[in-house]
Design a protein around this motif. Structure first.
Motif, short mmCIF file in Angstrom:
data_model
loop_
_atom_site.label_atom_id
_atom_site.label_comp_id
_atom_site.label_asym_id
_atom_site.label_seq_id
_atom_site.Cartn_x
_atom_site.Cartn_y
_atom_site.Cartn_z
N ASP A 136 -16.86 -4.03 2.16
CA ASP A 136 -16.15 -3.35 3.24
C ASP A 136 -15.54 -4.38 4.19
O ASP A 136 -15.83 -5.58 4.09
N PRO A 137 -14.67 -3.96 5.12
CA PRO A 137 -13.98 -4.91 5.99
C PRO A 137 -14.90 -5.87 6.74
O PRO A 137 -14.59 -7.06 6.87
N TRP A 172 0.86 -1.18 0.00
CA TRP A 172 0.00 0.00 0.00
C TRP A 172 0.90 1.23 0.00
O TRP A 172 1.21 1.79 1.04
N ARG A 208 -3.41 -0.87 9.36
CA ARG A 208 -2.54 -2.03 9.14
C ARG A 208 -1.09 -1.59 8.92
O ARG A 208 -0.15 -2.28 9.33
N SER A 212 -10.35 2.85 2.89
CA SER A 212 -8.87 2.83 2.88
C SER A 212 -8.24 3.05 4.26
O SER A 212 -7.03 2.87 4.41
N LEU A 226 -9.25 -6.64 5.77
CA LEU A 226 -9.16 -5.53 4.84
C LEU A 226 -10.38 -5.54 3.92
O LEU A 226 -10.95 -6.59 3.64
N ALA A 249 -9.60 -12.02 3.16
CA ALA A 249 -9.26 -10.59 3.14
C ALA A 249 -8.54 -10.16 4.41
O ALA A 249 -7.92 -9.09 4.44
N ASP A 260 -8.66 1.18 6.70
CA ASP A 260 -8.22 -0.15 7.11
C ASP A 260 -6.74 -0.34 6.77
O ASP A 260 -5.99 -0.96 7.54
N LYS A 261 -6.32 0.23 5.65
CA LYS A 261 -4.91 0.13 5.25
C LYS A 261 -4.04 0.99 6.18
O LYS A 261 -2.92 0.60 6.54
N LYS A 292 -4.22 0.50 -6.30
CA LYS A 292 -3.61 1.29 -5.23
C LYS A 292 -2.81 2.42 -5.85
O LYS A 292 -2.82 2.62 -7.07
N ASN A 344 -15.38 1.15 11.26
CA ASN A 344 -14.31 0.61 10.40
C ASN A 344 -14.80 0.32 8.98
O ASN A 344 -13.99 0.10 8.08
N SER A 345 -16.12 0.34 8.78
CA SER A 345 -16.67 0.03 7.46
C SER A 345 -17.55 1.14 6.91
O SER A 345 -18.28 0.93 5.95
#
Length: 718
Positions: free
Chosen positions: A279-280, A77, A132, A126, A290, A287, A128-129, A300, A119-120
């Protein structure tokens, strides 16, 4: 029928809420919000103390690691222009920006953005990235830094790494381990439903449903494309003003945050948003948490799709400068579509060298863009005046933004006693609700004796202390007894505080506080304790209520009157009072108040019973006073509520009559919040415990423990 191939488990019994109690009985009172963060969900255990862990944290090493991280682009990412600053700022902003003043809920103080629904949310694509990417740093520092602190610190360090002189930072946000079920995000059943659904009149933003602040389900603030996606900067300005007001920001702070947030980074819409993966929360196990997988080319970098708008705001998106205002005011703008089809504004004429470069190919330049909210900073007369001031005074803008960013990211942390770290500012800010230190060393028994001999009744003593304490809300750690703000505006004039009775009690307590050189705050709590102890003696027992001295007295100058207006209760079931009739039931309002005060269901139950027994109802009402011995701390409320000698009948005025089944004689009257402790199966189970013949002493001890918890709720200094 053959059973071959049937699943051996009950569908929905483990991972979903299908056919739960509330599914079968939608109107059932759901007590889950009182126990949503039960210690069983916390993997760190009951003995874990985050403040102690913070003492072990090497803050400077963590900050250096975050600075280094900003330019350490990862292939999985990659960072825009090789700098993660914009992404980290967006994550911190969206974590903190969900805060709303009305109930203090939302915000970044607990790391709630890690869980659903945040979170969703569509507005959090993004992020979520972003989380992470931070994992290696969280892994390294472990328990010494919470996710909640790390997320906000990452945004702050991002600004610092790009040249902003930040105002400060405080650690102290403790992680939760389960989604917060108590936060009402809106009644809509679909993401990004038209904002009309949460307004009486979308043309009048002040009609937005309370306590909501964001204009649509799944957005943090306003729709960047305009009201319901239709561009009109002046209409958007009205929504921006109301939304930021509900998030505790004034016009100058709003301009500073809007411009400062868009001085760096970019929006992403170089692709088709409709083909993004789930979504997550909806993505499958492969996934690994993610979401929003993008099948467009690399999916990306330059092909990232988040908001759907595409482009940077400034010429140098990784540098803290005055580029936002210069870009906004030095060009004329027209409406265009992003590659994803979103409405945005782009300059009509712009020099090639003034365009920002591509996030991957630094030899290629693209048009900058503005959202409808950005254009509002130019079009709205008030915002325009502030924007021009900032454009002509970069230092003033930088200072205003640094302070506004600090407020945004710390607003829900409560008083300074909860803050930790070398970068905590020394300055006391009015939105922190500052309270001077009080006197910890004095003859408590002598003060109690003076209060006991004052002639004030049990009800007057207990009610005043309760009214002072009940403003506390654990959502943002505001309110409570410390500071004695019940004697200041706006609280001293609140209808629910019975101003005449309040003034009578304060007239007695203030001279006593002055005589013993203690705070009025301590005197109010001691008065409540004296009242409770008198009621205990009247019940035939002798128990001392614990007391912790040291509260201070705030001044009117230390009190933001407008901000404190949001703490005014609409109802207080503990004193059997409700300001007006509401769509929400009285018992649901009871749960909301109890949850904000940090009470469990058993604590809520015992407090209701004790307050009724002592006769503390608002205005001297007799509803729920199920006793012949008013003023004694007995469990009579529960004894008589569970006694089948009585029948309960609705009356014409919305209350209930309790009559003897055999004689038909009316014995008591009650409200819904009285009778719910007999009608709800869980609450009745608690009521039966206190109605038992062998639990009279347990009732008193449990009441004293719950009372003391309420009185000390905002004592973060002990």
């Amino acid at each position: 029928m053959s059973s071959s191939g049937k699943c051996p488990f009950m569908h929905g019994s483990i991972t979903t809420t299908e056919k739960s109690v509330t599914d079968w009985w939608p109107n059932a009172l759901n007590l889950d919000i009182l126990h949503q963060h039960d210690t069983k969900t916390n993997p760190l255990g009951q003995d874990f103390n985050y403040q102690e862990e913070l003492k072990k944290l090497d803050v400077e090493a963590l900050k250096k690691d975050l600075h280094d991280f900003m330019t350490d682009s990862q292939d999985w990412w990659p960072a825009d222009w090789g700098h993660y600053g914009g992404l980290m700022i967006r994550m911190a902003w969206h974590s903190a920006g969900s805060y709303r003043l009305a109930d203090g809920r939302g915000g970044g103080g607990a790391g709630n953005i890690r869980f659903a629904p945040l979170n969703s949310w569509p507005d959090n694509v993004s992020l979520d990235k972003a989380k992470r990417l931070l994992w290696p740093i969280k892994k390294k520092y472990g328990n010494k830094v919470s996710w909640a602190d790390l997320i906000i610190l990452a945004g702050t360090m991002a600004y610092e790494s790009m040249g902003l002189k930040t105002y400060g930072f405080a650690f102290g946000r403790e992680d939760i381990w389960h989604p917060e079920k108590d936060v009402y995000w809106g009644a809509e059943k679909e993401w990004l439903a038209p904002s009309d659904e949460r307004y009486d009149n979308v043309e009048a933003p002040e009609t937005m449903e309370n306590p909501l602040a964001a204009v649509q389900m799944g957005l943090i603030y306003v729709n960047p494309e305009g009201v319901n996606g239709k561009q009109d900067p002046l209409k958007t300005a009205k929504q921006v003003r109301e939304t930021f007001k509900r998030m505790a920001m004034n016009d100058e702070e709003t301009v500073a945050l809007t411009a400062g947030g868009h001085t760096v980074g970019k929006t992403h819409g170089n692709g088709d948003a409709s083909i993004l993966g789930p979504d997550p929360e909806a993505a499958d196990v492969e996934a690994q948490g993610l979401g929003w997988a993008n099948p467009t080319k690399t999916g990306k970098g330059k092909y990232t799709v988040t908001s759907g708008l595409e482009g940077a705001w400034t010429t140098h998106p990784t540098k803290w400068d005055n580029g936002f205002f210069e870009m906004l005011f030095n060009h004329e703008w027209e409406s265009r579509k992003s590659p994803a089809g979103a409405n945005q504004w782009e300059p009509i004429n712009i020099k090639e060298e003034d365009k920002p470069v591509d996030v991957e190919d630094l030899t290629t330049r693209h048009n900058p863009m503005m959202t409808d909210a950005d254009m509002a900073m130019k079009m709205d007369p008030i915002y325009r005046e502030i924007s021009l001031k900032f454009m002509n005074d970069f230092d003033a803008f930088s200072d205003a933004f640094a302070r506004a960013w600090f407020k945004l990211t710390h607003r829900d942390m409560g008083p300074k006693d909860r803050w930790f770290g070398p970068d905590v500012p020394q300055e006391d800010l009015i939105w922190q609700d500052p309270v001077p230190k009080g006197n910890y060393d004095y003859d408590v028994d002598a003060v109690k004796a003076k209060i006991a001999a004052s002639g004030l009744s049990i009800s007057e003593l207990v009610s005043t202390a309760w009214d002072s304490a009940r403003t506390y809300r654990g959502s943002d750690f505001r309110g409570g007894t410390n500071g004695a703000r019940i004697r200041l505006e706006p609280q001293k004039s609140w209808k629910g505080n019975e101003p005449e009775r309040l003034q009578k009690v304060l007239t007695v307590l203030e001279p006593i506080a002055e005589e013993f050189k203690i705070s009025v705050a301590d005197a109010i709590v001691l008065a409540g304790n004296v009242g409770v102890e008198k009621a205990i003696k009247n019940a035939g027992m002798n128990i001392t209520v614990p007391f912790a001295p040291g509260r201070g007295d705030a001044s009117q100058e230390m009190t933001d009157v407008e901000s404190f207006e949001s703490l005014e209760p609409f109802a207080d079931a503990f004193r059997n009072w409700q300001k007006a009739d509401y769509v929400v039931s009285s018992e649901e309002m009871l749960l909301d108040r109890a949850q904000l005060m940090g009470l469990t269901a058993p604590e809520m139950t015992v407090l209701i019973g004790g307050m009724r027994a002592m006769g503390t109802n608002y205005g001297g009402s007799k509803h729920g006073i199920f006793t012949e011995n008013e003023g004694a701390l007995t469990p009579d409320f529960f004894v008589n509520l569970t006694d089948m000698i009585y029948d309960w009948k609705p009356s014409e005025n919305g209350t209930y009559n309790i009559v003897n089944r055999k004689t038909g004689e009316q014995k008591y009257t009650a409200t819904r919040v009285d009778l719910v402790f007999g009608s709800n199966a869980i609450l009745r189970a608690y009521a039966e415990v206190y109605a038992q013949d062998d639990n009279k002493e347990k009732f008193v001890n449990d009441f004293v423990a719950a009372w003391t918890k309420v009185m000390n709720a905002n004592r973060f200094d002990i």
